[in-house]
Each structure stands twice: as structure tokens, then as C-alpha cells.
Design a protein around this motif. Structure first.
Motif, PDB file in Angstrom:
ATOM      1  N   GLN A 271       0.840  -1.208   0.000  1.00  0.00           N
ATOM      2  CA  GLN A 271       0.000   0.000   0.000  1.00  0.00           C
ATOM      3  C   GLN A 271       0.874   1.258   0.000  1.00  0.00           C
ATOM      4  OE1 GLN A 271      -1.191  -2.671   1.996  1.00  0.00           O
ATOM      5  NE2 GLN A 271      -2.543  -2.918   0.227  1.00  0.00           N
TER       6      GLN A 271
ATOM      7  N   ALA B  86       9.493   9.942 -16.107  1.00  0.00           N
ATOM      8  CA  ALA B  86       9.991  11.128 -15.408  1.00  0.00           C
ATOM      9  C   ALA B  86      11.147  10.733 -14.498  1.00  0.00           C
ATOM     10  CB  ALA B  86       8.867  11.776 -14.592  1.00  0.00           C
TER      11      ALA B  86
ATOM     12  N   SER C  51       6.909  16.037 -11.561  1.00  0.00           N
ATOM     13  CA  SER C  51       6.264  15.266 -12.635  1.00  0.00           C
ATOM     14  C   SER C  51       6.079  13.804 -12.245  1.00  0.00           C
ATOM     15  CB  SER C  51       7.089  15.324 -13.925  1.00  0.00           C
ATOM     16  OG  SER C  51       7.425  16.647 -14.243  1.00  0.00           O
ATOM     17  N   LEU C  52       6.920  13.310 -11.330  1.00  0.00           N
ATOM     18  CA  LEU C  52       6.794  11.917 -10.893  1.00  0.00           C
ATOM     19  C   LEU C  52       5.365  11.614 -10.456  1.00  0.00           C
ATOM     20  CD1 LEU C  52       9.863  11.164  -8.552  1.00  0.00           C
ATOM     21  CD2 LEU C  52       9.531  10.419 -10.889  1.00  0.00           C
ATOM     22  N   TYR C  53       4.711  12.616  -9.860  1.00  0.00           N
ATOM     23  CA  TYR C  53       3.406  12.375  -9.253  1.00  0.00           C
ATOM     24  C   TYR C  53       2.236  12.670 -10.189  1.00  0.00           C
ATOM     25  CZ  TYR C  53       5.767  11.535  -4.885  1.00  0.00           C
ATOM     26  OH  TYR C  53       6.559  10.990  -3.910  1.00  0.00           O
ATOM     27  N   LEU C  54       2.527  13.110 -11.415  1.00  0.00           N
ATOM     28  CA  LEU C  54       1.443  13.493 -12.321  1.00  0.00           C
ATOM     29  C   LEU C  54       0.573  12.313 -12.724  1.00  0.00           C
ATOM     30  CD1 LEU C  54       3.125  16.045 -14.754  1.00  0.00           C
ATOM     31  CD2 LEU C  54       1.485  16.477 -12.934  1.00  0.00           C
ATOM     32  N   ILE C  55       1.141  11.105 -12.690  1.00  0.00           N
ATOM     33  CA  ILE C  55       0.434   9.940 -13.235  1.00  0.00           C
ATOM     34  C   ILE C  55      -0.539   9.325 -12.240  1.00  0.00           C
ATOM     35  CG2 ILE C  55       2.070   8.121 -12.614  1.00  0.00           C
ATOM     36  CD1 ILE C  55       1.793   7.241 -15.646  1.00  0.00           C
ATOM     37  N   MET C  56      -0.599   9.841 -11.009  1.00  0.00           N
ATOM     38  CA  MET C  56      -1.465   9.194 -10.016  1.00  0.00           C
ATOM     39  C   MET C  56      -2.577  10.079  -9.464  1.00  0.00           C
ATOM     40  SD  MET C  56       1.825   8.395  -7.697  1.00  0.00           S
ATOM     41  CE  MET C  56       3.352   8.434  -8.614  1.00  0.00           C
ATOM     42  N   PRO C  57      -3.395  10.672 -10.362  1.00  0.00           N
ATOM     43  CA  PRO C  57      -4.456  11.553  -9.857  1.00  0.00           C
ATOM     44  C   PRO C  57      -5.459  10.824  -8.963  1.00  0.00           C
ATOM     45  CG  PRO C  57      -4.779  11.078 -12.178  1.00  0.00           C
ATOM     46  CD  PRO C  57      -3.434  10.547 -11.814  1.00  0.00           C
ATOM     47  N   SER C  58      -5.681   9.533  -9.211  1.00  0.00           N
ATOM     48  CA  SER C  58      -6.712   8.842  -8.438  1.00  0.00           C
ATOM     49  C   SER C  58      -6.218   8.433  -7.062  1.00  0.00           C
ATOM     50  CB  SER C  58      -7.211   7.612  -9.191  1.00  0.00           C
ATOM     51  OG  SER C  58      -6.166   6.673  -9.315  1.00  0.00           O
ATOM     52  N   LYS C  59      -4.897   8.406  -6.879  1.00  0.00           N
ATOM     53  CA  LYS C  59      -4.378   7.936  -5.593  1.00  0.00           C
ATOM     54  C   LYS C  59      -4.060   9.071  -4.634  1.00  0.00           C
ATOM     55  CE  LYS C  59      -2.207   3.557  -6.734  1.00  0.00           C
ATOM     56  NZ  LYS C  59      -0.916   2.862  -6.777  1.00  0.00           N
TER      57      LYS C  59
ATOM     58  N   TYR D 147      -2.575  16.776  -5.291  1.00  0.00           N
ATOM     59  CA  TYR D 147      -2.423  16.460  -6.715  1.00  0.00           C
ATOM     60  C   TYR D 147      -2.800  17.671  -7.541  1.00  0.00           C
ATOM     61  CZ  TYR D 147      -2.503  14.602 -11.314  1.00  0.00           C
ATOM     62  OH  TYR D 147      -2.218  14.413 -12.639  1.00  0.00           O
TER      63      TYR D 147
ATOM     64  N   PRO E  74       4.968  20.121 -11.349  1.00  0.00           N
ATOM     65  CA  PRO E  74       6.346  20.437 -11.761  1.00  0.00           C
ATOM     66  C   PRO E  74       6.723  21.884 -11.471  1.00  0.00           C
ATOM     67  CG  PRO E  74       5.185  19.285 -13.515  1.00  0.00           C
ATOM     68  CD  PRO E  74       4.187  19.549 -12.447  1.00  0.00           C
TER      69      PRO E  74
ATOM     70  N   TRP F  54      -5.955   7.033   0.417  1.00  0.00           N
ATOM     71  CA  TRP F  54      -6.046   5.985  -0.596  1.00  0.00           C
ATOM     72  C   TRP F  54      -5.647   4.633  -0.006  1.00  0.00           C
ATOM     73  CZ3 TRP F  54      -2.421   2.589  -2.538  1.00  0.00           C
ATOM     74  CH2 TRP F  54      -2.864   1.792  -3.590  1.00  0.00           C
TER      75      TRP F  54
END
Lengths: 255, 391
Positions: free
Chosen positions: B40, B120, B180-188, B194, B199, B328
Motif C-alpha cells: 500500500q 519522469a 512530474s513523478l506524481y502526475l500519473i497518479m491523480p486517483s491515488k 495532486y 512540476p 487511498w
């Protein structure tokens, strides 16, 4: 054409033979204790969940554009043409970005290992290559887990909902989620009950695009920014040179 | 020379012993045994603090070297050396931290051969690697001068403009890419943190913290090493910090406003408390303090305002990497004591190496050759502002 799996939870009887077949095919231990575990882990790639007489499988969705593959700094994940999203353990450096990035939280880690691997369902690529179906589909006694061409399975799922609209929630999970997945799900109750994030949360757009909009600018940004910085340097130091030259001139005219 | 036992030395030894034990657990019993990371929470304290905060805290290097060499702000020259040293140490220790965090650190070099330009993290990795090399070269004159090696000094002097520009370019890239590392996890991620603008926030906060760290560190070294304090320089940095904080605060406000979050951040909730703490420390306290001229002109005032800003942005990055994922994951994340000890001993090691460098290298002794005001600045024509090589 790309292969896929259709899991129809209304046909599932919760026998967990898919769990057992999965463990056997992947060389993982399986006994009553493992069967009783109700969550996925590094030794349990798929799980059959039970809630009020309803069953639901969880497994890697095999996204058409997988987040895990796009974020991996060494490209240890990739989507094969046949459908499976596979993992090259020999590339992996263990950063676990795939685990953080996956909207379905599918990659699991060998936390106790000294040379840990990321583990997840890889859709039996060896069996698919040999023209067979995945171990879970092969083992399913009721046809709840069905293997085939994704396009055919999608049509079949649509037909099933059309013919028995009362049996299903009117949604094929995986048809559009995060840009489409190779695994498709049908259910009588909302998918969110079993931990599947709703499409309103994860969207119908491929997740890698979220990073892509920034990353695609990098190749243009580098020369441009280097030029600007170099220009600033030149300008700032040019002033000095001019001042120095003027000073010499002054000295010359004074003398 | 007599060896004196002091409180700090004893503390350092205790930290190192506990750190060594934690390192043993890490490499002989695995990540699960040493940390509270789980499926988790695949990223814990080490990514949250050592990486995200570590890189931010070392940002002074590119801020100050940019101001001095690029924009030719002569007055800041006196603090360049300690700042470059801090940055070089910061990045080196970040890499040490990575060797604990990666599951298979012995394959870290795979980054160089199995490249994935869509990632990224690939960008961060490549930039950090190159930038650490650049910082090493910027730091090298200290060592070369110490041993009177003149010709390598000349070589470094000659390539310095390239190093400076490369350093700033690489910093711009990876400081923002950390976001940018965190851009891909909007749902989490929790919507408080978020944002598609991550960036920009990461780059902006790096500059603010880079300035704050420089002030903090200058005052701290003045205390610790009993050296002269360059108050006029710090006053100038304090003004720049105030501007940087305002820009960051406005960016955050704009973001909350456009995402319709302004109402939600006012309502009390677990996440809101952490957000309030972050905003209070990063913006409200230091901006209020620095708005008073009296504070801006006093070294203690600048010190406290900088400390508050630093703590605020550290809270921000821990919120992004840990608090933001708790709802989450469905549970709180508290690092295990061994996990914490690895981080603490890395920081302690940083302090130790810094003190050693100050003791044995011309970090502070060196003052850039004073240039007589009247004389034409002929000497400086030949070169890109030397890294203090002139004497």
C-alpha cells in the motif's frame, strides 16, 4: 490481434480454481492458508473476493497503455502485441515507481527478499504463445473467466448485458478505463465495492498522457533553455568587458 | 592535538551505531524488515524525505551559482563555496539514500543502458547523475587549491561557464521533474496535493528553499565555526526569499482557486490539518516576518524566517509523498525506527563531512581577490568569473 480475458462475476461460483491454477503455473505455493488470504500479494497474483454472495476477481488489467511501463526508468515493463503486460526482472532496479503509478495497485513487491522482484499477473505469455489460453481461464469450471480475442470478448460482454440487462450493472469495466484494458469485467453490483476505482476517478484517458504532456516538451526545452542561460551569461559578462574597454579608453585619452 | 569529547561527538557516534545496525537490517533482512513500506505504501520516508526533500534542500547550489556567475551578482561571491559544498554533499548523500531505497541497488547502472525516455524518473536519474558530476567539478577547485595543483585549476576555470550553464539547466529539469513523478497518479493522491502544476511547484519551492537554506546555513556556520557573518549578503538574500515565497504562495493560491479547492481546504479534516501546518510554516510565518524591515535586517530574524520556510516546504513534500496517499491506502504511514535511523545517520554524515571540509579545505578562508574599485577590471577579461582561482 490482441488477446484478452473476460471475467463475468455473475457466472462465478467462488471455487478459487483460478487462484490455484495461477499459483501452479507461476510456481507459487498454494494451500488452504493461501486460499483464505483475501488480498493479492507477491505470492498471490489473482484473488477471488466474496461479498454478500457476490464474487469478484482481482488481477492485473493489462492496460493498453500501461502506467507501469511508461514510468519504469529502465523499461522493465512492456505491453506485448499479444496483449500481456510483461516484466523483465533482469532490468529492474527496484525503484517501485510501477507500484505507485498503477491505478489498480497490481504490482506487488517481495518485501522480504534480498534480491526483490515486482510480482503481478503477466497473463501467461508462454501459454498464449503456444496458442493456449491462460491458466485461470483453462481452470475455470463455469466459463466465468473466458480467454479470447479482446474484440470478440467485448462484443460478447455487450451481448450479455443486452440479453440480461437485469443481471448486470450497465458497464463493462475495462472497456474504456484508463484508455482500455485487455481484461474486461462484468458484474451485478458496482465494481467499486471490490476496490476497483470508478472511471470517474481514473478517467478514460491513458494515464501515461498525464506525464507525457510534460515529458514531450523536454527535448525542445533543453536547447532553448541552454541558449537563454548562455545568452544571459554572455550579456551579464559583456557589460564588464565593455566597462573595462571604456576604462582603458578613458585612461588612454587622459594620458 | 587533544581529542575532546563533546555532546555532539557522542551523539554522532550513537547515531552512527544505530544507523549501522539499520543498514545491517536493510541489507541482510530486506526492505520489509527495515522499513514500514508495504504494497500500500511502496514509497516511504526515504523517497519522501531523503529524495524529495534532499534534492530541494540542496537547491541553493544552482540558485546562488546562477546569481553569481550567470547574472554576475558580485556581492554574493563570498558564499558561493560553502553553498556549492552543501549542494555537492546533498546530492552525494541523496545517492547514498537511493542505495538503501532501491530494491536492487547493484543494478542502479541499468539506468544508463535500458533507458526509458518516457519516464519522469529516468529524467530525474540522468539529471541527478550528471549534475552531481557538475557539482563535483565545481567543488574540485577547493581540493586543487589545497594541494596547489595549478594546471588542473586552469582547466576547470576554462570550462566553468559551461559547468554553470549545465548546472542550472540540469537543475531546472530535475527539480521540476521530481514533481512530474506524481502526475500519473491523480486517483491515488489527495486532491489537496495532486495538481497538474506539480512540476512548477517543485521548481518554485526549490528556489525558495535554496535561498532559505543559504541564509540558514550561513548563520549556522557563523555560529558553529565562529566565522564572520556576511550580514549585507544575507539581507539581500532575505529580500529575494520574500519575493520567492510570494510567488510560490500565489501559485498555490491560483491552483487551489482554479481547481475549486478553496472551500474544501477551509474545512477541518485530517489532510487539512497537515495542509494548514504546511501553509503556515512555508508562507504565513516567513512572509509575515520578512515583511518587517527590522526582521529583514537582523541575522536572527532572517535565520528564524528561513528555518520556518524550510520546515514548511519539507512538510509540503512529505504531505505530497506520504500524507497525500494515506486516505487511498486506508491507513497512516509512520516510518519504522530503523527506517528513520538510516535517514538520520545520512544527515549526520552530511554534517560531519561538511565540518571536515571546512576544517581541511579552503571553504571559508578563501575570499575572492578584492578588486580595487578604481582600477580597470582588466584581469577579469580573460575569463569566465573564476571559481576563486585568482590567488
Amino acid at each position: 490481434m490482441s488477446k484478452g480475458i473476460l471475467y463475468d462475476s455473475t457466472l462465478c461460483i467462488g471455487c478459487k480454481l483460478c487462484e490455484k491454477a495461477c499459483a501452479e503455473h507461476n510456481g507459487l505455493p498454494y494451500n488452504d492458508d493461501v486460499a483464505a488470504e483475501s488480498k493479492q500479494s507477491e505470492h498471490k497474483f489473482t484473488v477471488v473476493l466474496t461479498e454478500n454472495d457476490h464474487f469478484m476477481r482481482r488481477l492485473c488489467m493489462h492496460c493498453d497503455e500501461p502506467a507501469c511501463a511508461s514510468v519504469c526508468p529502465v523499461g522493465a515493463f512492456h505491453k506485448t502485441a499479444a496483449g500481456p503486460v510483461v516484466y523483465d526482472v533482469w532490468k529492474c532496479i527496484g525503484c517501485r515507481y510501477c507500484m505507485v503509478a498503477c491505478a489498480f495497485a497490481q504490482p506487488k513487491y517481495e518485501w522480504g527478499s534480498l534480491n526483490p522482484r515486482v510480482r503481478k499477473c503477466i497473463m501467461c505469455p508462454d501459454l498464449i504463445k503456444a496458442g493456449k489460453q491462460t491458466a485461470c481461464a483453462e481452470a475455470c469450471p463455469t466459463g466465468a473467466t473466458k480467454f479470447g480475442e479482446r474484440d470478440d470478448l467485448l462484443k460478447e460482454a455487450q451481448d450479455r448485458i443486452r440479453q440480461n440487462p437485469g443481471n448486470y450493472v450497465n458497464h463493462i469495466y475495462g472497456q474504456d478505463e484508463v484508455g482500455g484494458t485487455s481484461v474486461l469485467l462484468l458484474s451485478a453490483v458496482p465494481f467499486e465495492q471490490f476496490g476497483y476505482p470508478s472511471i470517474s476517478k481514473i478517467g478514460a484517458k491513458a494515464l501515461p498522457e498525464l506525464t507525457g504532456v510534460v515529458m514531450e516538451k523536454v527535448p525542445d526545452f533543453i536547447p532553448l533553455w541552454a541558449l537563454v542561460l548562455g545568452g544571459v551569461y554572455w550579456l551579464a559578462h559583456r557589460k564588464e568587458e565593455v566597462a573595462a574597454a571604456e576604462a582603458i579608453e578613458k585612461q588612454g585619452s587622459a594620458a | 592535538m587533544k581529542f575532546k569529547i563533546t555532546f555532539w561527538k557522542v551523539l554522532f557516534v550513537i547515531i552512527m551505531i544505530l544507523g549501522a545496525y539499520s543498514a545491517y537490517v536493510r541489507y541482510f533482512h530486506g526492505l520489509g524488515a527495515v522499513s514500514n513500506m508495504s504494497d500500500q505504501f511502496p514509497w516511504g520516508l526515504w523517497i519522501g524525505f531523503d529524495c524529495l526533500c534532499g534534492i530541494m534542500l540542496a537547491a541553493g547550489g544552482f540558485c546562488i551559482s546562477g546569481a553569481v556567475y550567470l547574472f554576475n551578482v558580485e556581492r554574493l561571491h563570498v558564499i558561493v563555496r560553502p553553498v556549492i559544498l552543501t549542494a555537492f554533499l546533498g546530492y552525494s548523500l541523496f545517492i547514498v539514500g537511493l542505495l538503501f531505497d532501491l530494491g536492487r541497488p547493484w543494478f542502479i547502472w541499468h539506468q544508463l543502458i535500458y533507458m526509458n525516455p518516457h519516464s519522469a524518473m529516468f529524467e530525474v536519474g540522468m539529471c541527478v547523475m550528471t549534475y552531481t558530476t557538475v557539482l563535483f567539478l565545481e567543488f574540485l577547485p577547493n581540493v586543487l587549491e589545497r594541494f596547489h595543483l595549478t594546471w588542473p585549476l586552469k582547466v576547470i576555470k576554462a570550462v566553468m561557464p559551461v559547468l554553470i550553464v549545465a548546472g542550472i539547466l540540469l537543475s531546472t529539469l530535475h527539480q521540476s521533474s521530481l514533481g512530474s513523478l506524481y502526475l500519473i497518479m491523480p486517483s491515488k493522491m489527495h486532491p489537496f496535493w495532486y495538481s497538474p502544476a506539480l512540476p512548477f511547484f517543485f521548481f518554485g519551492s526549490a528556489i525558495a528553499v535554496g535561498l532559505a537554506m543559504t541564509i540558514f546555513e550561513s548563520v549556522q556556520s557563523a555560529k558553529a565555526f565562529g566565522r564572520h557573518l556576511e550580514l549585507p549578503v544575507l539581507v539581500e538574500l532575505g529580500g529575494a526569499l520574500l519575493v520567492a515565497l510570494w510567488v510560490n504562495a500565489l501559485l498555490r493560491f491560483e491552483d487551489f482557486f482554479h481547481r475549486g479547492m478553496l472551500g474544501k481546504i477551509m474545512q477541518p479534516s485530517y489532510e487539512a490539518y497537515f495542509l494548514w501546518l504546511e501553509l503556515l510554516l512555508a508562507f504565513v510565518i516567513p512572509i509575515t516576518m520578512l515583511s518587517f524591515k527590522k526582521v529583514r535586517l537582523s541575522s536572527n530574524g532572517l535565520y528564524l524566517a528561513s528555518l520556518s520556510a524550510i520546515l514548511g516546504f519539507v512538510t509540503n513534500r512529505l504531505n505530497i509523498s506520504i500524507t497525500g496517499f494515506e486516505s487511498w491506502a486506508g491507513h497512516h504511514f509512520v516510518p519504522k525506527w530503523t527506517e528513520l535511523m538510516i535517514t538520520v545517520s545520512i544527515i549526520a554524515m552530511g554534517f560531519f563531512v561538511f565540518a571536515m571540509c571546512v576544517k581541511y579545505l579552503p571553504i571559508f578562508e578563501h575570499q575572492p581577490a578584492a578588486i580595487p574599485a578604481e582600477e580597470p577590471k582588466l584581469i577579469r577579461r580573460e575569463m569566465p568569473k573564476p571559481s576563486h582561482v585568482t590567488t
